[in-house]
Design a protein around this motif. Structure first.
Motif, PDB file in Angstrom:
ATOM      1  N   UNK A  51       0.815  -1.218   0.000  1.00 39.35           N
ATOM      2  CA  UNK A  51       0.000   0.000   0.000  1.00 39.35           C
ATOM      3  C   UNK A  51       0.849   1.269   0.000  1.00 39.35           C
ATOM      4  N   UNK A  52       2.110   1.172   0.389  1.00 31.77           N
ATOM      5  CA  UNK A  52       2.967   2.360   0.463  1.00 31.77           C
ATOM      6  C   UNK A  52       3.701   2.644  -0.846  1.00 31.77           C
ATOM      7  N   UNK A  53       3.681   1.700  -1.799  1.00 27.71           N
ATOM      8  CA  UNK A  53       4.430   1.899  -3.044  1.00 27.71           C
ATOM      9  C   UNK A  53       3.858   3.083  -3.822  1.00 27.71           C
ATOM     10  N   UNK A  54       4.773   3.847  -4.370  1.00 33.77           N
ATOM     11  CA  UNK A  54       4.475   5.151  -4.938  1.00 33.77           C
ATOM     12  C   UNK A  54       5.164   6.197  -4.081  1.00 33.77           C
ATOM     13  N   UNK A  55       5.193   5.901  -2.772  1.00 34.58           N
ATOM     14  CA  UNK A  55       5.997   6.596  -1.775  1.00 34.58           C
ATOM     15  C   UNK A  55       5.571   8.043  -1.529  1.00 34.58           C
ATOM     16  N   UNK A  56       5.715   8.442  -0.263  1.00 31.96           N
ATOM     17  CA  UNK A  56       5.436   9.825   0.120  1.00 31.96           C
ATOM     18  C   UNK A  56       4.021  10.238  -0.199  1.00 31.96           C
ATOM     19  N   UNK A  57       3.880  11.384  -0.838  1.00 33.68           N
ATOM     20  CA  UNK A  57       2.559  11.882  -1.209  1.00 33.68           C
ATOM     21  C   UNK A  57       1.872  10.983  -2.226  1.00 33.68           C
ATOM     22  N   UNK A  58       2.659  10.157  -2.929  1.00 34.43           N
ATOM     23  CA  UNK A  58       2.089   9.259  -3.935  1.00 34.43           C
ATOM     24  C   UNK A  58       1.868   7.842  -3.406  1.00 34.43           C
ATOM     25  N   UNK A  59       1.971   7.647  -2.105  1.00 35.94           N
ATOM     26  CA  UNK A  59       1.739   6.322  -1.533  1.00 35.94           C
ATOM     27  C   UNK A  59       0.372   5.814  -1.967  1.00 35.94           C
ATOM     28  N   UNK A  60       0.337   4.586  -2.445  1.00 40.83           N
ATOM     29  CA  UNK A  60      -0.901   4.006  -2.951  1.00 40.83           C
ATOM     30  C   UNK A  60      -1.009   4.051  -4.464  1.00 40.83           C
ATOM     31  N   UNK A  61      -0.124   4.803  -5.116  1.00 42.53           N
ATOM     32  CA  UNK A  61      -0.188   4.950  -6.572  1.00 42.53           C
ATOM     33  C   UNK A  61      -0.011   3.608  -7.271  1.00 42.53           C
ATOM     34  N   UNK A  62       0.922   2.790  -6.791  1.00 41.15           N
ATOM     35  CA  UNK A  62       1.174   1.502  -7.452  1.00 41.15           C
ATOM     36  C   UNK A  62      -0.059   0.619  -7.400  1.00 41.15           C
ATOM     37  N   UNK A  84      -0.497  -7.982  -1.213  1.00 36.45           N
ATOM     38  CA  UNK A  84      -0.143  -6.615  -0.854  1.00 36.45           C
ATOM     39  C   UNK A  84       0.251  -6.595   0.619  1.00 36.45           C
ATOM     40  N   UNK A  85       0.624  -5.414   1.116  1.00 34.78           N
ATOM     41  CA  UNK A  85       1.199  -5.325   2.462  1.00 34.78           C
ATOM     42  C   UNK A  85       0.631  -4.134   3.232  1.00 34.78           C
ATOM     43  N   UNK A  86       0.805  -4.202   4.551  1.00 31.84           N
ATOM     44  CA  UNK A  86       0.368  -3.134   5.446  1.00 31.84           C
ATOM     45  C   UNK A  86       1.416  -2.961   6.542  1.00 31.84           C
ATOM     46  N   UNK A  87       1.675  -1.730   6.935  1.00 28.36           N
ATOM     47  CA  UNK A  87       2.550  -1.409   8.075  1.00 28.36           C
ATOM     48  C   UNK A  87       2.932   0.067   8.071  1.00 28.36           C
ATOM     49  N   UNK A  88       3.353   0.573   6.901  1.00 29.96           N
ATOM     50  CA  UNK A  88       3.869   1.932   6.815  1.00 29.96           C
ATOM     51  C   UNK A  88       2.746   2.974   6.913  1.00 29.96           C
ATOM     52  N   UNK A  89       3.076   4.202   7.331  1.00 33.00           N
ATOM     53  CA  UNK A  89       2.093   5.288   7.282  1.00 33.00           C
ATOM     54  C   UNK A  89       1.829   5.701   5.841  1.00 33.00           C
ATOM     55  N   UNK A  90       0.632   6.227   5.568  1.00 30.43           N
ATOM     56  CA  UNK A  90       0.266   6.621   4.216  1.00 30.43           C
ATOM     57  C   UNK A  90       0.061   8.123   4.073  1.00 30.43           C
ATOM     58  N   UNK A  91       0.469   8.891   5.083  1.00 25.91           N
ATOM     59  CA  UNK A  91       0.302  10.350   5.056  1.00 25.91           C
ATOM     60  C   UNK A  91      -1.158  10.732   4.817  1.00 25.91           C
ATOM     61  N   UNK A  92      -2.057   9.951   5.408  1.00 22.00           N
ATOM     62  CA  UNK A  92      -3.494  10.210   5.298  1.00 22.00           C
ATOM     63  C   UNK A  92      -3.938  11.008   6.516  1.00 22.00           C
ATOM     64  N   UNK A  93      -4.388  12.255   6.326  1.00 23.79           N
ATOM     65  CA  UNK A  93      -4.790  13.068   7.474  1.00 23.79           C
ATOM     66  C   UNK A  93      -5.919  12.430   8.283  1.00 23.79           C
ATOM     67  N   UNK A  94      -6.720  11.571   7.654  1.00 21.61           N
ATOM     68  CA  UNK A  94      -7.802  10.913   8.377  1.00 21.61           C
ATOM     69  C   UNK A  94      -7.288   9.881   9.374  1.00 21.61           C
ATOM     70  N   UNK A  95      -6.024   9.455   9.203  1.00 27.59           N
ATOM     71  CA  UNK A  95      -5.431   8.514  10.164  1.00 27.59           C
ATOM     72  C   UNK A  95      -5.049   9.216  11.465  1.00 27.59           C
ATOM     73  N   UNK A  96      -4.953  10.546  11.422  1.00 26.08           N
ATOM     74  CA  UNK A  96      -4.654  11.311  12.631  1.00 26.08           C
ATOM     75  C   UNK A  96      -3.411  10.809  13.329  1.00 26.08           C
ATOM     76  N   UNK A  97      -3.489  10.608  14.653  1.00 32.93           N
ATOM     77  CA  UNK A  97      -2.310  10.150  15.398  1.00 32.93           C
ATOM     78  C   UNK A  97      -1.897   8.719  15.058  1.00 32.93           C
ATOM     79  N   UNK A  98      -2.736   8.007  14.310  1.00 29.25           N
ATOM     80  CA  UNK A  98      -2.397   6.652  13.898  1.00 29.25           C
ATOM     81  C   UNK A  98      -1.662   6.613  12.561  1.00 29.25           C
ATOM     82  N   UNK A  99      -1.294   7.773  12.032  1.00 26.93           N
ATOM     83  CA  UNK A  99      -0.524   7.837  10.795  1.00 26.93           C
ATOM     84  C   UNK A  99       0.951   7.597  11.109  1.00 26.93           C
TER      85      UNK A  99
END
Length: 326
Positions: A51-62, A84-99
């Protein structure tokens, strides 16, 4: 293409796994579509992303690129074993402190929903923890994954970058819950990085987990061009690392020339020869690179070649404790 079972499961996967980390970064969308089409035509049915591929502001692009490829139809989705995988933050403001990095039940639910939406699918065959989370207890982790398996959104659970004892602890906790637990471990493993032979590979094999090596070409060092690469934004770091291994890489290239095979295919064939390995991840940036790697599956390295590779790239001495004791 050859196929094998994913660990102790009854799921068959191709012996090469298509890695998609370059899609949207070094590989544009149309080229990515061509690579996936050709991979499928060649019999590669096992696709890996995160889910993090694309990286940074583009995380999720792949994942989005893969989703748009599925949306073209032609039973593309039905033919692919998707991971696919899960673990990294996605810079999603909706994740709040869980980002942050981690694997809470809350995060796994939210991030899986996001992955499914981007991938334009209702489920993934293999959902992998991208790294060990030392903070979240296994009771919470397995509760999170059991929910997703029961609802049909996930078929199997895998891990990545786990130590041997992490695998044992995970499976012990799953057994207490009468849950299948892990079926695979994705790990960095190649001719230049053989430390996993000490404990990770033996633990995975004993537990019936399929090992999926990432970076089987050591980030390009074993691809045959590292020592002659022109200086550039992408190649400068590779060139610096290659210099540290110049003697080994020169001997490796000479051996490959002697047997008439490319360095990349020999490196991949070496990983495939390990009985713990299910499928190394190949990460082509171009269609030509994909085509060049297909030979690896049919390449059988003889005993003498394996001995020479061992001399050029010595391992840690076997499994623990014999590697350092008796």
């Amino acid at each position: 293409m050859e196929y094998t079972f994913l660990g102790r499961t009854g799921l068959r996967v191709s012996r090469l796994c298509l890695g998609t980390m370059n899609f949207g970064v070094d590989t544009d969308e149309q080229t990515a579509f061509r690579i996936m089409d050709e991979a499928l035509d060649a019999g590669i049915t096992f696709f890996d992303t995160a889910n993090v591929y694309g990286w940074g502001e583009n995380a999720g692009l792949t994942e989005s690129i893969i989703g748009r490829w599925f949306a073209q139809g032609g039973q593309r989705r039905e033919k692919v074993v998707l991971a696919t995988k899960v673990y990294e933050p996605l810079s999603d403001p909706l994740d709040g402190p869980n980002d942050t990095r981690g694997l809470s039940l809350h995060k796994i639910r939210r991030h899986l929903e996001g992955s499914l939406r981007r991938l334009q699918t209702e489920h993934v065959e293999l959902y992998q923890m991208h790294h060990i989370d030392r903070r979240t207890p296994w009771e919470e982790l397995w509760e999170a994954f059991e929910i997703q398996v029961r609802t049909g959104k996930v078929s199997y659970i895998g891990s990545s970058n786990f130590a041997g004892w992490h695998l044992v602890k995970a499976q012990s906790a799953a057994k207490e819950r009468r849950f299948m637990g892990l079926v695979s471990e994705q790990h960095k493993y190649n001719l230049l990085e053989r430390l996993p032979e000490l404990e990770v590979l033996p633990a995975a094999q004993d537990l019936g987990l399929g090992v999926i090596p990432w970076s089987p070409l050591a980030g390009g060092l074993l691809g045959g061009r590292a020592l002659s690469a022109e200086k550039g934004a992408r190649t400068s770091a590779i060139s610096e690392r290659a210099e540290r291994h110049r003697v080994q890489l020169e001997k490796f290239s000479a051996l490959c020339r002697e047997i008439g095979e490319s360095e990349a295919n020999v490196a991949l064939a070496w990983t495939l020869a390990n009985p713990a390995v299910t499928a190394p991840i190949i990460g082509p940036r171009t269609v030509e690179q994909l085509r060049d790697t297909l030979r690896a599956v049919e390449l059988q390295l003889g005993k003498e070649v394996m001995r020479e590779l061992e001399a050029i790239f010595p391992g840690p001495g076997g499994e623990t404790p014999e590697a350092y004791a008796w």
